[in-house]
Write an enzyme that holds these catalytic residues in place. Structure first.
Site, short mmCIF file in Angstrom:
data_model
loop_
_atom_site.label_atom_id
_atom_site.label_comp_id
_atom_site.label_asym_id
_atom_site.label_seq_id
_atom_site.Cartn_x
_atom_site.Cartn_y
_atom_site.Cartn_z
N LYS A 108 13.32 2.27 53.54
CA LYS A 108 13.37 4.11 54.51
C LYS A 108 14.50 4.51 54.52
CE LYS A 108 13.06 5.33 59.54
NZ LYS A 108 12.83 4.30 60.95
N SER B 100 9.26 2.27 65.38
CA SER B 100 8.89 2.94 64.29
C SER B 100 8.18 2.52 63.18
CB SER B 100 9.77 3.99 63.79
OG SER B 100 10.12 5.11 64.79
N SER C 44 8.76 6.81 62.77
CA SER C 44 9.53 7.22 62.54
C SER C 44 9.72 6.94 60.19
CB SER C 44 11.52 6.93 63.08
OG SER C 44 11.98 6.05 63.17
N1 GLN Z 1 9.58 6.99 68.45
C1 GLN Z 1 10.63 7.14 69.44
C2 GLN Z 1 11.36 7.36 69.44
O1 GLN Z 1 11.40 8.89 69.26
C3 GLN Z 1 10.86 5.44 68.30
C4 GLN Z 1 11.55 6.08 67.04
C5 GLN Z 1 11.61 4.13 66.72
O2 GLN Z 1 11.35 3.36 66.64
N2 GLN Z 1 13.13 4.47 65.59
O3 GLN Z 1 12.36 7.58 69.82
#
Ligand code: GLN
Length: 486
Positions: A79, A178, A154
Site C-alpha cells: 500500500k 480498510s 482504503s
Molecule cells: N473507511 C474508513 C475511513 O474512511 C476506514 C479507513 C481506514 O481503515 N483507513 O476512515
C-alpha cells in the site's frame, strides 16, 4: 493452472522444486500487470528494480541449496502509505506526489530481510480516508470482479492487485476497516492484527490510536505466513507489543469443536443485503457442523460506532496531517508572499476534498469550546464499546458478522454523499476502537457474482486461533474462484 494463479504456498513449493525461478515468477507477474493494469489500475507505481534485485538474491540462495526465509520470492503489493527507502510514497495525495523516502518502514525492512519482492506501490484512498479508493488523487482502481464497481477502500489497490493476480500477497493498513472491506469486496482474505502487533514505524499516520498494518492474500495460510513475517516488537513504535511472534501457520488445521461463536445481532438485521445475510447464516451452519456452538450476542453500543469513530479518527488526523505544510515534505505552492500564505495555498492545493473535510471536522472537535462535547464524549463511548466487547468475550471465543452490509457498489454511486460512504464501515470499525484483531474471508457470492465477506472478530492476541477458525471454514467450503478479466 498458471503459476500466478497459485497461492504463495504453492509458489514457494514451485521455487523449491526448481519448476520456476524467482525471476521467472516476477516476469510472469509483471506480464500479468501489463495485461490487466489498464483495466484494473491497482498500482501508483511499479518498483521493478527493487523486485528483481530481491528475486536475484532468492535465486542465488536456491542455487546454493540454502534455506529460504518465509515467503521469499513471492510477489507482494505494498500500500502506498508505507515507505521504501529511495522510492516514492504518495499516500495517493497530490501533496506527496514527489516525495521520496529517506528510510524504510519497519515492515519493509522485514520484507527485505525475508527476500520478498515488492512489485509496486498500491493505490489507496488519499491518506487512507475512504471506503472505495475513489478518494485517490492518482487514479481510480476498479473491482476485478466487475470493472464498473469499486474495489473497496482504503486499501483498494492492495486488494484488487491480489484478486486480479497482479501480486500474490499484499500489505494494507486498517484504521476502520480498510483491509477487511476491500478484501471482502474483492473476494480475498485480509486481517487486521491486534493493535500494537505490527510496527507502524514508516506507515503514514492517519489516526494513530486505530491504525494497524496487516496482510492480504488469496488463502488463509498465505495471510498467516505474511503475518508471521511482519509481526514483532519494534522500539521505533512506542505502542509495539513486546511478545514473541507465534508460528501462525502451524496453528492451522486444528479441530474447532466446542468453539463458541457469537453472532452479533445488531449487525445482522436492517440494512444488510439479503444475500449477505444468507451467506453469513450458511457460514454459521457450516461452523455448527464442525462442532462449534453458535450463540446470539449483543454489542449494544454498535449504533454509536460510526459517529464516535468519525470524531476520533478525524481529530487524530487533523493533528497528524499538520506536518504537511509545504516546508518539509512534497508539494509546495510557489508564489506565496508570506509563510502563512504558503502554508494555506500548499494545503488548499495539495489535499483533496475528503482530507480537507476531515481536517476541518477534527479541528472543530478538538477546539477548546467543543472538546468536552465531542472528543471527550467520543472517547467515553469508545470505552463503552470496549466494555461491550469484554463482556461478549466472557461468553464467546469469537464473534462473526458480515464484513460489510453489502457487496461492492457502483463507481461514483456514493462519492457525492460522504455519509452513505461512512455507513459502509459499520461492521468493521468496532474492532479498531477496541484494539482487537479481526479478519475478512470470502464466504459466497451475490446474484451478480460479487464476493461476500465473512468477518471474524476475536479477543486481543487471538490471531492464532482466529486464523485456524477461518482456515477450517475455507477448507470446508471451497469457494475459490478467480475473476475473469482476460
Ligand atoms: N473507511 C474508513 C475511513 O474512511 C476506514 C479507513 C481506514 O481503515 N483507513 O476512515
Amino acid at each position: 493452472m498458471s503459476i500466478i494463479e497459485k497461492t504463495a504456498k504453492e509458489q514457494t513449493q514451485a521455487l523449491l522444486n526448481k519448476e520456476i525461478s524467482a525471476k521467472e515468477l516476477l516476469d510472469e507477474t509483471y506480464k500479468r500487470i501489463e495485461q490487466v493494469e489498464p483495466k484494473v489500475q491497482s498500482y501508483n507505481c511499479l518498483t521493478k528494480d527493487l523486485a528483481y534485485e530481491t528475486a536475484k538474491k532468492v535465486d542465488e540462495k536456491i542455487s546454493k541449496g540454502e534455506q529460504l526465509p518465509t515467503l521469499a520470492g513471492i510477489p507482494l503489493a505494498l500500500k502506498d502509505n508505507m515507505v521504501i527507502k529511495d522510492y516514492p510514497t504518495t499516500a495517493s495525495s497530490k501533496i506527496l506526489e514527489n516525495f521520496v523516502s529517506p528510510y524504510d518502514a519497519t515492515v519493509v525492512k522485514k520484507l527485505k530481510a525475508n527476500l520478498i519482492p515488492i512489485v509496486g506501490k498500491a493505490n489507496m484512498d488519499e491518506f487512507a480516508m475512504g471506503s472505495s479508493t475513489e478518494n485517490s488523487a492518482t487514479k481510480v482502481t476498479k473491482n476485478p470482479w466487475d470493472l464498473n464497481k469499486v474495489p473497496g477502500g482504503s486499501s483498494g489497490g492492495s486488494a484488487s492487485s491480489v484478486s486480479a493476480l497482479e501480486a500474490t500477497v499484499s500489505l494494507g493498513s486498517d484504521t476502520g476497516g480498510s483491509i477487511r472491506l476491500p478484501a471482502s469486496f474483492c473476494g480475498i482474505v485480509g486481517l487486521k492484527p491486534t493493535y500494537g502487533k505490527v510496527s507502524r514505524y514508516g506507515l503514514m499516520a492517519f489516526a494513530s490510536s486505530l491504525d494497524q498494518i496487516g496482510p492480504m492474500g488469496r488463502s488463509v495460510e498465505d495471510v498467516a505466513a505474511l503475518l508471521e513475517v511482519i509481526c514483532g516488537y519494534d522500539k521505533m513504535d512506542s505502542t509495539s507489543i513486546n511478545l514473541e511472534v507465534p508460528k501462525y501457520t502451524q496453528a492451522l488445521g486444528k479441530d474447532i469443536k466446542g468453539t463458541k461463536i457469537g453472532i452479533i445481532k445488531e449487525l445482522m438485521g436492517e440494512g444488510v443485503q439479503p444475500e449477505v445475510q444468507e451467506s453469513i447464516s450458511n457460514a454459521l451452519k457450516e461452523y455448527e457442523k464442525m462442532g462449534a456452538e453458535i450463540i446470539e450476542i449483543s454489542i449494544p453500543h454498535v449504533k454509536y460506532t460510526i459517529g464516535t469513530y468519525y470524531i476520533i479518527a478525524t481529530a487524530e488526523a487533523s493533528s497528524n496531517l499538520a506536518r504537511y505544510d509545504g516546508v518539509r515534505y512534497g508539494y509546495r505552492h510557489k508564489d506565496a508572499k508570506s509563510l502563512i500564505e504558503m502554508y494555506m495555498k500548499t494545503r488548499a492545493e495539495g489535499f483533496g476534498d475528503e482530507v480537507k473535510r476531515r481536517i476541518m471536522l477534527g479541528t472543530y472537535a478538538l477546539s477548546s469550546g467543543y472538546y468536552d462535547a465531542y472528543y471527550k464524549k467520543a472517547q467515553q463511548i469508545r470505552t463503552l464499546i470496549k466494555e461491550d466487547f469484554d463482556k461478549a468475550f466472557e461468553k464467546v471465543d469469537f464473534m462473526i458478522s458480515p464484513t460489510c452490509p453489502t457487496t461492492a457498489f457502483e463507481l461514483n454511486s456514493k462519492t457525492a454523499d460522504p455519509l452513505s460512504m461512512y455507513l459502509m464501515d459499520i461492521c468493521t470499525i468496532t474492532a479498531n476502537m477496541a484494539g482487537v484483531p479481526a479478519m475478512s474471508l470470502p464466504c459466497g457470492f451475490d446474484k451478480q457474482n460479487m464476493p461476500i465477506g465473512l468477518q471474524i472478530v476475536g479477543p486481543v492476541l487471538s490471531e492464532e486461533k482466529m486464523l485456524n477458525l477461518a482456515y477450517n471454514f475455507e477448507q470446508a467450503v471451497n469457494i475459490h474462484k478467480q475473476p475473469q478479466l482476460v
